[in-house]
Write a protein that holds these residues in place. Structure first.
Motif, PDB file in Angstrom:
ATOM      1  N   ALA A 198       0.842  -1.190   0.000  1.00  0.00           N
ATOM      2  CA  ALA A 198       0.000   0.000   0.000  1.00  0.00           C
ATOM      3  C   ALA A 198       0.883   1.248   0.000  1.00  0.00           C
ATOM      4  N   VAL A 199       0.267   2.392  -0.253  1.00  0.00           N
ATOM      5  CA  VAL A 199       0.986   3.672  -0.234  1.00  0.00           C
ATOM      6  C   VAL A 199       0.279   4.565   0.788  1.00  0.00           C
ATOM      7  N   PHE A 200       0.963   4.843   1.881  1.00  0.00           N
ATOM      8  CA  PHE A 200       0.363   5.606   2.974  1.00  0.00           C
ATOM      9  C   PHE A 200       0.571   7.099   2.735  1.00  0.00           C
ATOM     10  N   PRO A 201      -0.511   7.842   2.450  1.00  0.00           N
ATOM     11  CA  PRO A 201      -0.355   9.291   2.213  1.00  0.00           C
ATOM     12  C   PRO A 201       0.097  10.033   3.459  1.00  0.00           C
ATOM     13  N   LYS A 202      -0.174   9.440   4.631  1.00  0.00           N
ATOM     14  CA  LYS A 202       0.313   9.999   5.895  1.00  0.00           C
ATOM     15  C   LYS A 202       0.401   8.859   6.901  1.00  0.00           C
ATOM     16  N   GLN A 262      -4.332   1.477   0.522  1.00  0.00           N
ATOM     17  CA  GLN A 262      -4.482   0.639  -0.669  1.00  0.00           C
ATOM     18  C   GLN A 262      -5.173   1.414  -1.790  1.00  0.00           C
ATOM     19  N   ALA A 263      -6.178   2.213  -1.452  1.00  0.00           N
ATOM     20  CA  ALA A 263      -6.829   3.044  -2.467  1.00  0.00           C
ATOM     21  C   ALA A 263      -5.830   4.027  -3.072  1.00  0.00           C
ATOM     22  N   GLU A 264      -4.962   4.587  -2.219  1.00  0.00           N
ATOM     23  CA  GLU A 264      -3.934   5.513  -2.713  1.00  0.00           C
ATOM     24  C   GLU A 264      -2.947   4.802  -3.630  1.00  0.00           C
ATOM     25  N   LYS A 265      -2.623   3.545  -3.319  1.00  0.00           N
ATOM     26  CA  LYS A 265      -1.708   2.773  -4.187  1.00  0.00           C
ATOM     27  C   LYS A 265      -2.305   2.611  -5.589  1.00  0.00           C
ATOM     28  N   PHE A 266      -3.548   2.146  -5.646  1.00  0.00           N
ATOM     29  CA  PHE A 266      -4.183   1.965  -6.955  1.00  0.00           C
ATOM     30  C   PHE A 266      -4.285   3.293  -7.697  1.00  0.00           C
ATOM     31  N   ASP A 267      -4.587   4.359  -6.963  1.00  0.00           N
ATOM     32  CA  ASP A 267      -4.726   5.654  -7.630  1.00  0.00           C
ATOM     33  C   ASP A 267      -3.377   6.199  -8.083  1.00  0.00           C
TER      34      ASP A 267
END
Length: 405
Positions: A150-154, A163-168
């Motif tokens: 995943a990609v943690f925006p913060k 996970q939503a940020e990763k896909f986006d």
């Protein structure tokens, strides 16, 4: 010693008030350790319940692994020491017990029974790992059913937000636009293709070798109401005949390809892109480009035939296939955080997970995820995203002067 060791015969070593205690519960555990020195024997004893770790939950033994990794140093015994150990522990323990049922065939047996990374053998090893149970994965991965970094925006972001940020992030790097065609190789449970269709109006094709994943993905597509835009196939990516895709995403597939097959893999991706089309390759890597073994535990219990190398090899192979690399990014810390959250989910849903797959398999997952978290934190493995374009012969790449994501 920072931990206490206790054995079934009453012997013990280490401080009595240690927070972490390792208990060898029976002679079979001793036989596992004696007949398969290193991580494989320890793993066999742990998975079978013959080696118990007190002070941590089996769904997240991270604290115990950190303590052992940071404070214990092992060495091979001299021949005289080895002989004394065998005599003291007993020759009867040199007969290997049958391995736990969760263990896959050793690599030499897999070689005998099928060519490595052939269509048949890849399907078998993918099934070994991914066709465990969709219900089990739902407990561990959460609603996103995303089994990749995943990609943690913060720091405070939830796993679902990350996970939503990763896909986006993948979608933004690919510059997806309504009406474009996306190929997602190794699509898992369909998270990327559903996100691309729902948020960007993209027509997406996903392929996976896991029958269970394909079944789940088709249901997720229907529930998201994007059946007119998305198709998921239970298929090898090499069987995709369509070409001319505007974009290709590969999220967590390259680890299963095999380094020797990178030229064919990136050649396939190049040939299936239209001119100026984009590729986003997201995979676990090593911090170097030297050949290295994955280790017996990972190879037998987690990712049979898996193989990792450095981002330099990934980039070189992509370039040699005719792709122009535009950007690369290391998300190592994000994967450590992702694994932390997966372990937390396993602990929270432990009873349900054990009921679904058995305690031995649940122990495998707790052990491998906590160990992987530690490896990412210690920079023993990394996670790289590589963005490339199929640049035309006259140099047209369709790329802006500066990244837009």
């Amino acid at each position: 010693m920072p931990v206490r060791f206790e054995a079934y015969d009453g012997s013990a070593a280490g401080p009595a008030d240690a927070d972490i205690r390792l208990e060898l519960a029976d002679p079979r555990g001793l036989a596992y350790i004696m007949t398969a020195p290193g991580d494989l024997g320890m793993a066999r004893a742990y998975v079978s319940g013959d080696l118990l770790v007190h002070g941590v939950h089996p769904g997240d033994p991270y604290d115990a692994m950190t303590l052992l990794m940071n404070h214990l140093r092992f060495r091979k015994p001299t021949p005289a020491e080895a002989l004394r150990l065998v005599r003291g522990l007993g020759l009867t323990h040199l007969k290997p017990p049958p391995p736990p049922p969760q263990e896959h065939l050793p690599r030499w047996r897999r070689v005998v029974e099928g060519v490595r990374h052939s269509l048949t053998r890849d399907a078998e090893v993918i099934s070994h790992h991914y066709d465990v149970s969709n219900a089990f994965y739902r407990h561990v991965l959460g609603p996103s059913m995303a089994y990749t970094c995943a990609v943690f925006p913060k720091e405070s972001a939830s796993l679902e937000e990350a996970q939503a940020e990763k896909f986006d992030l993948v979608a933004r790097k690919l510059d997806l636009q309504p009406g474009q065609r996306l190929l997602d190789v190794g699509c898992g449970w369909g998270g990327m293709v559903v996100h691309a269709a729902k948020e960007y109006g993209v027509k997406a094709l996903g392929v996976t070798l896991s029958r269970e994943q394909a079944s789940w993905a088709k249901q997720a597509i229907d529930e998201a109401g994007v059946g007119d835009l998305v198709e998921v196939r239970h298929s090898d990516y090499r069987d995709v005949l369509e070409t001319g895709f505007d974009a290709i995403s590969s999220i967590g597939l390259t680890e299963h390809i095999g380094v020797r097959n990178y030229p064919a893999y990136f050649g396939f991706l190049h040939d299936h892109l239209k001119p100026e089309g984009r590729l986003l390759n997201h995979c676990i890597t090593r911090p170097h480009n030297r050949p290295a073994s994955t280790g017996a535990f990972i190879d037998r219990y987690v990712f049979p035939d898996g193989e990792l190398t450095g981002s330099g090899t990934i980039i070189t192979s992509a370039q040699d296939a005719g792709l122009e690399v535009q950007h690369e990014e290391n998300l190592r810390h994000h994967y450590a955080m992702t694994l932390r959250e997966w372990c937390a989910n396993l602990v929270e849903n432990w009873d349900a997970c054990v009921a679904e797959v058995g305690e031995g398999t649940a122990r495998v997952w707790g052990l491998y995820m906590a160990g992987s978290r530690l490896a990412f934190e210690r920079n023993e493995i990394q996670l790289h995203q590589v963005l490339a374009t199929r640049t035309t012969d006259d140099g047209s790449d369709g790329f802006p002067l500066r990244p837009t994501w």
